[in-house]
Structure formats: structure tokens, C-alpha cells
Design a protein around this motif. Structure first.
Motif, mmCIF file in Angstrom:
data_model
loop_
_atom_site.group_PDB
_atom_site.id
_atom_site.type_symbol
_atom_site.label_atom_id
_atom_site.label_comp_id
_atom_site.label_asym_id
_atom_site.label_seq_id
_atom_site.Cartn_x
_atom_site.Cartn_y
_atom_site.Cartn_z
ATOM 1 N N GLY A 131 0.796 -1.221 0.000
ATOM 2 C CA GLY A 131 0.000 0.000 0.000
ATOM 3 C C GLY A 131 0.828 1.271 0.000
ATOM 4 O O GLY A 131 0.352 2.333 0.423
ATOM 5 N N LEU A 132 2.062 1.198 -0.505
ATOM 6 C CA LEU A 132 2.923 2.380 -0.549
ATOM 7 C C LEU A 132 2.468 3.345 -1.641
ATOM 8 O O LEU A 132 1.920 2.921 -2.664
ATOM 9 N N ASN A 133 2.721 4.601 -1.436
ATOM 10 C CA ASN A 133 2.488 5.618 -2.457
ATOM 11 C C ASN A 133 3.799 6.119 -3.043
ATOM 12 O O ASN A 133 3.848 6.547 -4.180
ATOM 13 N N ARG A 134 4.867 6.076 -2.250
ATOM 14 C CA ARG A 134 6.165 6.619 -2.655
ATOM 15 C C ARG A 134 7.247 5.599 -2.304
ATOM 16 O O ARG A 134 7.301 5.109 -1.181
ATOM 17 N N ILE A 135 8.081 5.288 -3.295
ATOM 18 C CA ILE A 135 9.213 4.394 -3.058
ATOM 19 C C ILE A 135 10.475 5.192 -3.334
ATOM 20 O O ILE A 135 10.595 5.866 -4.359
ATOM 21 N N GLU A 136 11.412 5.121 -2.379
ATOM 22 C CA GLU A 136 12.637 5.907 -2.431
ATOM 23 C C GLU A 136 13.857 5.001 -2.557
ATOM 24 O O GLU A 136 13.815 3.834 -2.181
ATOM 25 N N ALA A 137 14.933 5.575 -3.061
ATOM 26 C CA ALA A 137 16.233 4.914 -3.096
ATOM 27 C C ALA A 137 17.295 5.972 -2.814
ATOM 28 O O ALA A 137 17.237 7.071 -3.364
ATOM 29 N N LEU A 138 18.229 5.631 -1.947
ATOM 30 C CA LEU A 138 19.357 6.505 -1.637
ATOM 31 C C LEU A 138 20.586 5.921 -2.312
ATOM 32 O O LEU A 138 20.901 4.743 -2.134
ATOM 33 N N VAL A 139 21.286 6.749 -3.096
ATOM 34 C CA VAL A 139 22.377 6.262 -3.933
ATOM 35 C C VAL A 139 23.599 7.154 -3.782
ATOM 36 O O VAL A 139 23.485 8.386 -3.811
ATOM 37 N N VAL A 140 24.757 6.525 -3.639
ATOM 38 C CA VAL A 140 26.024 7.263 -3.650
ATOM 39 C C VAL A 140 26.175 7.885 -5.040
ATOM 40 O O VAL A 140 25.986 7.191 -6.054
ATOM 41 N N PRO A 141 26.490 9.174 -5.138
ATOM 42 C CA PRO A 141 26.573 9.829 -6.458
ATOM 43 C C PRO A 141 27.473 9.107 -7.461
ATOM 44 O O PRO A 141 27.207 9.127 -8.662
ATOM 45 N N GLU A 142 28.518 8.428 -6.998
ATOM 46 C CA GLU A 142 29.455 7.743 -7.892
ATOM 47 C C GLU A 142 28.904 6.427 -8.446
ATOM 48 O O GLU A 142 29.521 5.813 -9.317
ATOM 49 N N ASN A 143 27.767 5.966 -7.944
ATOM 50 C CA ASN A 143 27.222 4.676 -8.363
ATOM 51 C C ASN A 143 26.383 4.843 -9.634
ATOM 52 O O ASN A 143 25.154 4.857 -9.617
ATOM 53 N N ALA A 144 27.083 4.960 -10.755
ATOM 54 C CA ALA A 144 26.431 5.213 -12.048
ATOM 55 C C ALA A 144 25.468 4.092 -12.441
ATOM 56 O O ALA A 144 24.406 4.363 -13.022
ATOM 57 N N SER A 145 25.801 2.843 -12.132
ATOM 58 C CA SER A 145 24.925 1.715 -12.508
ATOM 59 C C SER A 145 23.591 1.789 -11.786
ATOM 60 O O SER A 145 22.536 1.580 -12.390
ATOM 61 N N SER A 146 23.619 2.079 -10.505
ATOM 62 C CA SER A 146 22.381 2.172 -9.741
ATOM 63 C C SER A 146 21.551 3.368 -10.201
ATOM 64 O O SER A 146 20.326 3.270 -10.350
ATOM 65 N N ARG A 147 22.198 4.470 -10.460
ATOM 66 C CA ARG A 147 21.484 5.656 -10.934
ATOM 67 C C ARG A 147 20.808 5.376 -12.279
ATOM 68 O O ARG A 147 19.670 5.771 -12.511
ATOM 69 N N SER A 148 21.509 4.663 -13.159
ATOM 70 C CA SER A 148 20.943 4.302 -14.457
ATOM 71 C C SER A 148 19.740 3.373 -14.295
ATOM 72 O O SER A 148 18.706 3.558 -14.942
ATOM 73 N N LEU A 149 19.855 2.374 -13.428
ATOM 74 C CA LEU A 149 18.744 1.456 -13.164
ATOM 75 C C LEU A 149 17.516 2.233 -12.700
ATOM 76 O O LEU A 149 16.406 2.013 -13.211
ATOM 77 N N LEU A 150 17.702 3.136 -11.767
ATOM 78 C CA LEU A 150 16.568 3.890 -11.232
ATOM 79 C C LEU A 150 15.914 4.757 -12.306
ATOM 80 O O LEU A 150 14.688 4.849 -12.381
#
Length: 190
Positions: A131-150
Motif C-alpha cells: 500500500g505504498l504511495n512513494r518508493i525511495e532509493a538513496l544512492v552514492v553519487p558515484e554509483n552510475a549503474s544504480s542511478r541508471s537502473l533507477l
């Protein structure tokens, strides 16, 4: 209101099964979680022993009983091989209806679309079961792969949280990403 009560349900997609992690998963998770490249952005040191991994699995499974977190092992349906893990590091329903995701994948399975597939299961579960409305992710700025996935999943980068987390090398910045349920529903209709 969603209560997991320690029950980690099995979620399945075309290639993957998300399931509870067990003691028999320790050897393969030690291979992944001892790899400095895998844990580089997880704010944990590489694991050194099978006992360390078992304690982490036990901790994560226990957090599902206390409603603090829920973590799945990511398994290839074709072989039964565990390739990583993902889940909700925290969630808050009353008044907020938001959760924060986290994920890791063994290096041999990078760039094959597995995490995108696992995240679709995780997001669907979060919005429609929890029943979530907002899903968040915290990412280290240098983590280009995770940022791309998101970005591929439709998450929006909201901004930089300065010196947000303490690491072994001192305070570090994190980027906040989020995806709202209504945005997610637009992406799955495409």
C-alpha cells in the motif's frame, strides 16, 4: 494496513524468483558480499566468513518479523542459483505510505537485466500489497549503474543529501530518488 509478520512471500517473474534467504544461501552470498566491487556502495565492509553472512541473513529475516525491513534473495528460476538480494530497507505506512529500497547483485550477473526484472516485482509488491504511495532509493553519487537502473525504472532524482551517511571514510553525500505510485502506473501501461 500491511503487516509482514516475518512472512517473506515468494514473488515470481519470467526468469526470477524472489524468496526468503536461508542458511544454504550462505556460501554463494559470501562470494558476492566478500567482493569489494559488489559491496563498494553498500556502506558495509566485505564479509569475511560464512558466519558473518549467516548473521546478516538472520538479522534481515528478523527485521521482517519486527516490521522494520523485508529482504528477498534473488534466484534464477532456470537453475535455482541465488544471484543477489533486494528489498525494503524501511517502510512507513501511517501518515507517509513510503518505503526505501535496496539491492545487490553478484558480479557475474551484472548487465543482464536481472535487477530491472527484480525491481519490477519489488515495486509492484510495494504499491499493490504493502500500500505504498512513494518508493525511495538513496544512492552514492558515484554509483552510475544504480542511478541508471533507477532512471530506467522511472525514478526521479530529487536532490543531494549532503553528508547524509557515516561511512568508514567519513560522512558521505547521497542522492535521493523516488517513484510515486501514479508514475509507476503510467510506466507499466506503456
Amino acid at each position: 494496513m500491511y503487516k509482514c509478520g516475518g512472512q517473506i512471500p515468494v514473488l515470481e517473474s519470467h526468469r526470477l524468483r524472489l524468496r526468503r534467504m536461508e542458511r544454504e544461501d550462505v556460501p554463494v552470498l559470501l562470494d558476492y558480499w566478500s567482493d569489494p566491487e559488489v559491496v563498494k556502495h553498500m556502506n558495509i565492509p566485505p564479509f569475511e566468513t560464512q558466519e558473518d553472512v549467516w548473521q546478516m541473513i538472520h538479522l534481515l529475516n528478523g527485521l521482517s518479523q519486527s516490521e522494520d525491513a523485508i529482504r528477498w534473495g534473488i534466484e534464477l528460476k532456470s537453475s535455482g542459483m541465488l544471484i543477489g538480494s533486494c528489498g525494503y530497507n524501511v517502510w512507513e505506512l501511517a501518515g507517509a505510505y513510503r518505503g526505501e529500497i535496496g539491492y545487490d547483485l553478484g558480479r557475474p550477473y551484472w548487465r543482464k537485466g536481472y535487477m530491472t526484472e527484480a525491481m519490477h516485482l519489488l515495486l509492484s509488491f510495494g504499491y499493490y500489497t504493502m500500500g505504498l504511495n512513494r518508493i525511495e532509493a538513496l544512492v552514492v553519487p558515484e554509483n552510475a549503474s544504480s542511478r541508471s537502473l533507477l532512471r530506467i525504472l522511472g525514478f526521479q532524482e530529487e536532490g543531494l543529501l549532503r553528508e547524509y551517511q557515516m561511512t568508514k571514510s567519513g560522512f558521505t553525500d547521497l542522492l535521493m530518488y523516488s517513484l510515486l505510485k501514479r508514475e509507476y502506473e503510467l510506466t507499466i501501461k506503456k
